[in-house]
Design an enzyme around this catalytic site. Structure first.
Site, PDB file in Angstrom:
ATOM      1  N   GLU A 124       1.556  14.414   7.912  1.00 26.80           N
ATOM      2  CA  GLU A 124       1.206  12.992   7.835  1.00 26.80           C
ATOM      3  C   GLU A 124       1.079  12.419   9.243  1.00 26.80           C
ATOM      4  O   GLU A 124       1.407  13.081  10.230  1.00 26.80           O
ATOM      5  CB  GLU A 124       2.245  12.233   7.007  1.00 26.80           C
ATOM      6  CG  GLU A 124       2.167  12.632   5.541  1.00 26.80           C
ATOM      7  CD  GLU A 124       3.184  11.954   4.653  1.00 26.80           C
ATOM      8  OE1 GLU A 124       3.835  11.000   5.099  1.00 26.80           O
ATOM      9  OE2 GLU A 124       3.330  12.401   3.512  1.00 26.80           O
TER      10      GLU A 124
ATOM     11  N   HIS B 166       0.985  -0.323   5.758  1.00 25.36           N
ATOM     12  CA  HIS B 166       0.343   0.977   5.539  1.00 25.36           C
ATOM     13  C   HIS B 166      -1.155   0.778   5.702  1.00 25.36           C
ATOM     14  O   HIS B 166      -1.723  -0.165   5.164  1.00 25.36           O
ATOM     15  CB  HIS B 166       0.670   1.490   4.125  1.00 25.36           C
ATOM     16  CG  HIS B 166       0.398   2.951   3.962  1.00 25.36           C
ATOM     17  ND1 HIS B 166      -0.873   3.463   3.984  1.00 25.36           N
ATOM     18  CD2 HIS B 166       1.234   4.000   3.790  1.00 25.36           C
ATOM     19  CE1 HIS B 166      -0.808   4.791   3.827  1.00 25.36           C
ATOM     20  NE2 HIS B 166       0.460   5.136   3.716  1.00 25.36           N
TER      21      HIS B 166
ATOM     22  N   ARG C 268       1.073   4.694  12.088  1.00 23.30           N
ATOM     23  CA  ARG C 268       0.592   3.653  11.171  1.00 23.30           C
ATOM     24  C   ARG C 268       0.306   2.320  11.838  1.00 23.30           C
ATOM     25  O   ARG C 268      -0.625   1.618  11.451  1.00 23.30           O
ATOM     26  CB  ARG C 268       1.632   3.427  10.083  1.00 23.30           C
ATOM     27  CG  ARG C 268       1.627   4.532   9.117  1.00 23.30           C
ATOM     28  CD  ARG C 268       2.567   4.282   7.998  1.00 23.30           C
ATOM     29  NE  ARG C 268       2.589   5.509   7.239  1.00 23.30           N
ATOM     30  CZ  ARG C 268       3.439   5.771   6.275  1.00 23.30           C
ATOM     31  NH1 ARG C 268       4.353   4.879   5.955  1.00 23.30           N
ATOM     32  NH2 ARG C 268       3.376   6.902   5.633  1.00 23.30           N
TER      33      ARG C 268
ATOM     34  N   HIS D  55       4.148  -2.401   3.545  1.00 19.25           N
ATOM     35  CA  HIS D  55       4.580  -1.146   2.919  1.00 19.25           C
ATOM     36  C   HIS D  55       6.073  -0.912   3.040  1.00 19.25           C
ATOM     37  O   HIS D  55       6.711  -0.479   2.089  1.00 19.25           O
ATOM     38  CB  HIS D  55       3.810  -0.016   3.596  1.00 19.25           C
ATOM     39  CG  HIS D  55       4.078   1.351   3.051  1.00 19.25           C
ATOM     40  ND1 HIS D  55       3.840   1.677   1.732  1.00 19.25           N
ATOM     41  CD2 HIS D  55       4.557   2.487   3.646  1.00 19.25           C
ATOM     42  CE1 HIS D  55       4.163   2.962   1.533  1.00 19.25           C
ATOM     43  NE2 HIS D  55       4.611   3.462   2.670  1.00 19.25           N
TER      44      HIS D  55
ATOM     45  N   ARG E 260       8.470   3.173  11.525  1.00 21.96           N
ATOM     46  CA  ARG E 260       8.977   4.360  10.828  1.00 21.96           C
ATOM     47  C   ARG E 260       7.937   5.481  10.795  1.00 21.96           C
ATOM     48  O   ARG E 260       6.766   5.253  10.506  1.00 21.96           O
ATOM     49  CB  ARG E 260       9.331   3.983   9.386  1.00 21.96           C
ATOM     50  CG  ARG E 260       9.816   5.122   8.543  1.00 21.96           C
ATOM     51  CD  ARG E 260      10.106   4.640   7.145  1.00 21.96           C
ATOM     52  NE  ARG E 260       8.924   4.171   6.488  1.00 21.96           N
ATOM     53  CZ  ARG E 260       8.166   4.898   5.691  1.00 21.96           C
ATOM     54  NH1 ARG E 260       8.480   6.163   5.430  1.00 21.96           N
ATOM     55  NH2 ARG E 260       7.090   4.391   5.124  1.00 21.96           N
TER      56      ARG E 260
HETATM   57  C1  SIN Z   1       2.308   7.904   2.121  1.00 19.05           C
HETATM   58  O1  SIN Z   1       2.228   8.781   1.278  1.00 19.05           O
HETATM   59  O2  SIN Z   1       1.396   7.593   2.873  1.00 19.05           O
HETATM   60  C2  SIN Z   1       3.591   7.136   2.214  1.00 19.05           C
HETATM   61  C3  SIN Z   1       4.663   7.964   2.772  1.00 19.05           C
HETATM   62  C4  SIN Z   1       5.653   7.107   3.476  1.00 19.05           C
HETATM   63  O3  SIN Z   1       5.534   5.893   3.450  1.00 19.05           O
HETATM   64  O4  SIN Z   1       6.564   7.661   4.093  1.00 19.05           O
END
Ligand code: SIN
Length: 531
Positions: A115, A236, A282, A343, A378
């Site tokens: 991610e 997000h 993010r 988010h 985060r």
């Molecule tokens: C996501 O799947 O993008 C969210 C994961 C997260 O917020 O840690």
């Protein structure tokens, strides 16, 4: 007065942190879990990404620590980061023991996703519905445990504390509204554990479910608990933009698997903002999208997966694929329309490394807590990890708590309150707060916008305060009161920060201060009235 319900540990909230705590604490005491809707109505249930943990051979604890510190932009507490990261593999092992299913690769090893802002593949997952799978297993385990009582449709109104009963009592339970009967119950406990999740509903656009109304932060603040870093609201970058879809997250894992952000005209743009392009952290991606939308006037950008193998996309993201398809979007053929939305709350109720708050007997774990792990931003999939780690640490710490309930208990009193025939006041205020918070306190802030928001929230809170005194409590009113207080705490925390750092970006102070400092807010430090 109905007799108070007595237990050893009262848990408020039923996501990953609350239920894992309940299971561990039930080994040495009786646990009551109150949850305001069904046990599975939690932020955890909606988490798509997974749990970050160092499991790959080419990964290391130091690298995960470093990624977390980099995302946190100078405000993570290294000790906390280290203890969470090092506990990652054991937390994943516990989830497996609890019966959580996790995807595996062709060799049988756990499949590791990637991610934003992670330098390695390290996110264990179950398809694209990891949270739902964790929630399923935890709910099944608590329901069959003899020492655990789960009270669904029960909404905590206020914590019981010294504030009600004189000095030094600490916190010893809560007043709780039974939403079905309308009765207010008193539940007392040796330790009260806030595991009530986040604050997304403070903003009109959010990836969070309706339960995320900041109840834990509001209740803790009202009894004098110190809170911190509440200005660090994570937006997000990619929530589905569609008139018939509300709050539907398009997981960062899509970009981890090669998804590319494009303008509606088809051009890419992230290369103008960061070398990691669509996989930057993010805060950077959300701000870049916000900027591009403002420049072009478009309603959304596109997340393009069409260059990837359609069978892989359907197999890896079955839930997102099906949900989009139902709305006429085949993500293997066209870009997914996305916008940023609130988010995650990185700050919260201040705790030590065992989840203990500044109020004796009160603990905070999961998103409601400000532990120092996330700093100013985060890192993706560190939140379920934090929930596991801190629930375990808090469950060990509460063993040392002794009864604090005073000899004479006061019952809940509604005073002269009557039933309201003007409930429109609640829905209008609810709407107003969430809209001006988005307009003035979201991705790009200025002193003027914050000042406007402060002025409006003070007026709205005056009106809510009067309404709260005059009328019997309902769940809508309790949530509105909490959302309004949290909104004011976010605004005032943002006003304290005269710099741009992590998720707090202001056009009036574009640079960082030389020294990274947390923001703190509490009744004792001159914060706004709690009531
Ligand atoms: C996501 O799947 O993008 C969210 C994961 C997260 O917020 O840690």
């Amino acid at each position: 007065m109905a007799e108070p319900l007595e237990t050893d540990y009262l848990v408020i909230g039923s996501g990953i942190a609350g239920l894992n705590f309940a299971l561990l604490a039930a080994e040495h005491g009786r646990v009551v879990v109150v949850t305001k809707k069904l046990a599975s109505d939690t932020n955890t249930n909606w988490a798509q990404g997974g749990v970050a943990a160092v499991l790959a051979r080419d990964d290391s604890f130091e690298q995960h620590v470093q990624d977390t510190l980099t995302a946190g932009d100078g405000l993570c507490d290294r000790e906390v980061v280290e203890l969470c990261v090092r506990q990652g593999p054991a937390s994943v092992e516990r989830l497996l023991q609890l019966g959580v299913r996790l995807d595996r690769d062709a060799t049988g090893a756990l499949d590791l996703g990637r991610e934003g802002a992670h330098t390695h593949h390290r996110v264990v997952h179950w398809e694209d519905v990891t949270g739902r799978e964790i929630q399923r297993a935890l709910v099944a385990a608590v329901r069959t445990h003899a020492n655990i009582t789960v009270l669904e449709e029960h909404l905590a109104i206020d914590l019981l504390s010294s504030a009600h009963y004189g000095k030094d009592a600490g916190c010893f339970g809560a007043f709780v509204l039974d939403r079905t009967s309308g009765q207010v119950k008193t539940i007392t406990a040796r330790a009260t554990v806030l595991a009530s999740g986040g604050t997304g509903k403070v903003f009109v656009y959010t990836s969070n479910p309706d339960v995320a109304t900041g109840d834990g932060v509001a209740m803790a603040y009202r009894i004098g608990a110190a809170c911190g870093d509440l200005e660090f609201v994570q937006f997000h970058p990619t929530v589905l933009y569609h008139p018939q879809a509300r709050n539907f997250l398009i997981s960062e894992a899509l970009r981890g698997e090669g998804g590319v952000l494009r303008l509606v005209t088809g051009e890419t743009f992230m290369e103008n903002y960061h070398p990691m392009k669509s996989l930057a952290s993010r805060d950077i991606v959300a701000r870049a999208i916000d900027n591009e939308l403002k420049k072009s006037g478009a309603d959304c950008v596109l997340l393009d997966m069409t260059h990837l193998d359609p069978d892989f996309v359907r197999g890896r993201f079955p839930n997102i694929y099906e949900s989009c398809l139902k709305l006429g979007i085949d993500m293997t053929k066209v870009g997914i329309p996305v916008v940023p939305a609130a988010h995650y709350m990185c700050g919260g109720v201040q705790t030590d490394t065992h989840g203990a708050t500044t109020i004796p007997g009160l603990y905070a774990i999961g998103e409601v807590a400000f532990t120092g792990l996330h700093g100013a931003n985060r890192l993706a999939s560190n939140s379920l990890l934090e929930g596991m780690v801190y629930s375990e640490r808090a469950a060990a710490a509460v063993r040392g708590e002794s009864a604090r309930r005073p000899a004479r208990m006061q019952a809940w009193s509604a005073g002269d309150a009557t039933d309201s025939n003007d409930a429109i006041v609640v829905s209008l205020n609810w709407d107003e707060i969430r809209r001006f918070m988005w307009a003035y306190v979201s991705i790009v802030r200025t002193d003027k916008r914050l000042e406007r928001a402060r002025h409006r929230i003070e007026n709205v809170r005056d009106e809510i305060r009067q309404y709260y005194l005059d009328f019997n409590v309902t769940s809508d009113l309790i949530e509105l009161r909490n959302v309004a207080l949290v909104a004011e705490l976010v605004i005032r925390s943002a006003m304290q920060r005269k710099e741009s750092r992590g998720l707090h970006y202001t056009l009036d102070y574009l640079n960082k201060q030389p020294e990274a400092r947390h923001s703190r807010i509490s009744l004792a430090s001159g914060g706004p009235r709690g009531k």
